[in-house]
Scaffold this active site. Structure first.
Site, PDB file in Angstrom:
ATOM      1  CE  LYS A 109      -4.569   0.751   0.290  1.00 25.18           C
ATOM      2  NZ  LYS A 109      -5.659  -0.199   0.128  1.00 25.18           N
TER       3      LYS A 109
HETATM    4  N1  GLU Z   1      -7.400   0.137  -3.016  1.00 21.00           N
HETATM    5  C1  GLU Z   1      -8.291  -0.713  -3.436  1.00 21.00           C
HETATM    6  C2  GLU Z   1      -8.125  -1.934  -2.097  1.00 21.00           C
HETATM    7  O1  GLU Z   1      -8.114  -1.741  -1.145  1.00 21.00           O
HETATM    8  C3  GLU Z   1      -7.690  -1.692  -4.643  1.00 21.00           C
HETATM    9  C4  GLU Z   1      -6.467  -2.061  -4.743  1.00 21.00           C
HETATM   10  C5  GLU Z   1      -5.920  -2.717  -6.114  1.00 21.00           C
HETATM   11  O2  GLU Z   1      -6.782  -2.709  -7.110  1.00 21.00           O
HETATM   12  O3  GLU Z   1      -4.799  -3.018  -6.109  1.00 21.00           O
HETATM   13  O4  GLU Z   1      -8.816  -3.329  -2.321  1.00 21.00           O
END
Ligand code: GLU
Length: 421
Positions: A109
């Site tokens: 993240k």
């Molecule tokens: N931000 C989204 C999540 O928390 C999508 C993450 C992604 O597609 O890599 O799942």
């Protein structure tokens, strides 16, 4: 969002959640300790030229939790409350989310502590491009693939893709997912998380014998997850009795006009009861405690805590947000007979279609909307069944079952890869 959850450290919660599987899985305790730790953490402090000519410093992070089953994967968040422990927790939850859905990714993240609501588009662009450069040694289509998260969108992904591609000297669409369609984005990606929340709700309703048609739904959040889920819920005949943003929300016991509410949000950047017919104002705190059938927390972490869990009336809680329920609240809800579809299952639609986008980019193929939609539904429904079966067999709640499945998969992969050297 609400301030009640402030002070609760999401990374400590994420670490405690790993421990809940100990009695159920035969995993080396050393490996579980590894899972409670992130693999690589990059903190960057960088300057951005603001529109008035001043230079402002920003702090951002890219944190990689685990890549045992495939490249690191996870979104980038722009929010004033972003800090290292939040990003660590979100990175860990991505590892489990990919594993529950059985897609070949690990977890990561990123985030920048900033207030994009107070920044111009060009300031956000310059901040994004400089941040991309600052983390460029970590990301790439084979290593770590960012995507949108809170307050980032396809345009931000386009700037990341462009900046990364300029330094490479050629177009690299597979470096991010959630891109605009014109740049190799996938059909169905934009709505995937919200739509996935609704598919997960349908799966749960089927299991619990709750008819979705006519069900009263309260949704906290009206962005890419809550707002889109509301549209799909309405199409299926559910009644959205409340919806909110960070400042508060709208309420009508007989069901809100969702189009009018979302149009109001687009036009005035907030939900105003005097602009949406037959709606009353409601606070985020009140929304969570409404008398409804289904509650969808689709905003930020730590919204359902030990302080308000006893007041939750919904029978079914479907977590659109990451980490909206604290472990203490989880126990209270379980004791009270509530059914919680946990975040790592309920909101996995986004990363599942991100996976489809990445596969299409690597193969230089374009899938049809129907193909994306069918594959998404299949994966979410299969994952729901797998988690539900474990919850029945082991007599545990859905979150513990999802963790048993996810951590079990990563642990098996870890064992097969072995420890270097
Ligand atoms: N931000 C989204 C999540 O928390 C999508 C993450 C992604 O597609 O890599 O799942």
């Amino acid at each position: 969002m609400q301030k009640e959850g402030k002070g609760i450290n999401p990374f400590e919660i994420a670490q405690r959640q790993v421990d809940i599987v100990k009695p159920y899985l035969d995993v080396d305790p050393g490996i579980l300790e590894k899972f409670k730790t992130t693999r690589r953490e990059l903190t960057v402090h960088f300057p951005v030229k603001m529109d008035d000519g001043s230079i402002k410093m920003f702090t951002g992070y890219r944190i990689q939790h685990n890549d045992t089953r495939g490249p690191f994967k996870g979104g980038i968040r722009y929010h004033p409350d972003v800090d290292i422990d939040e990003v660590r927790a979100l990175a860990m939850w991505m590892t489990w989310k990919s594993a529950v859905a059985n897609i070949p990714f690990g977890g990561a993240k990123g985030g920048i502590a900033c207030d994009p609501k107070k920044m111009s588009k060009s300031e956000i662009e310059r901040m994004t491009r400089r941040f991309t450069w600052e983390i460029s040694m970590l990301i790439g289509p084979e290593v770590d693939i960012p995507a949108p998260d809170v307050y980032t969108n396809p345009q931000v992904m386009a700037w990341i893709m462009d900046t990364y591609s300029i330094f490479k000297g050629y177009a690299v669409p597979g470096v991010v997912t959630g891109k605009p369609l014109e740049l190799g984005g996938s059909l169905g990606r934009f709505e995937a998380t919200g739509k996935g929340v609704v598919i997960s709700t349908q799966n749960a309703c089927k299991q619990l014998g709750i008819p979705l048609e006519g069900a009263k739904v309260a949704i906290q959040g009206c962005g890419n997850v809550g707002g889109i889920a509301a549209i799909y819920f309405e199409r299926l005949g559910a009644k959205i009795i409340a919806i909110s943003d960070s400042k508060g929300g709208l309420y009508n016991q007989d069901g809100l006009d969702i189009k009018a509410a979302l149009d109001c949000k687009t036009k005035y950047f907030c939900l105003l009861s005097d602009k949406v017919t037959k709606s009353e104002p409601i606070s985020n705190k009140e929304l969570l405690e409404l008398d409804c059938d289904i509650l969808v927390p689709a905003a930020l972490e730590s919204q359902i805590t030990k302080e308000n869990a006893n007041n939750i009336k919904a029978k079914l809680i479907v977590e659109g947000a990451n980490g909206p329920t604290t472990p203490e609240a989880d126990e209270i809800l379980y004791e009270a007979g509530k059914f919680v579809v946990p975040d790592i299952l309920a909101n996995a639609g986004g990363v599942i279609v991100s996976y489809f986008e990445w596969v299409q980019n690597l193969q230089e193929l374009l899938w049809s909307e129907e193909e994306v939609a069918n594959r998404l539904e299949n994966i979410l429904t299969r994952s729901f069944k797998e988690v539900y079966t474990i919850s029945e067999e082991k007599k545990v709640n859905m979150r513990t079952a999802a963790y048993i499945l996810a951590i079990g998969r990563v642990a098996k992969a870890s064992k097969l890869r072995g420890l270097y050297p």
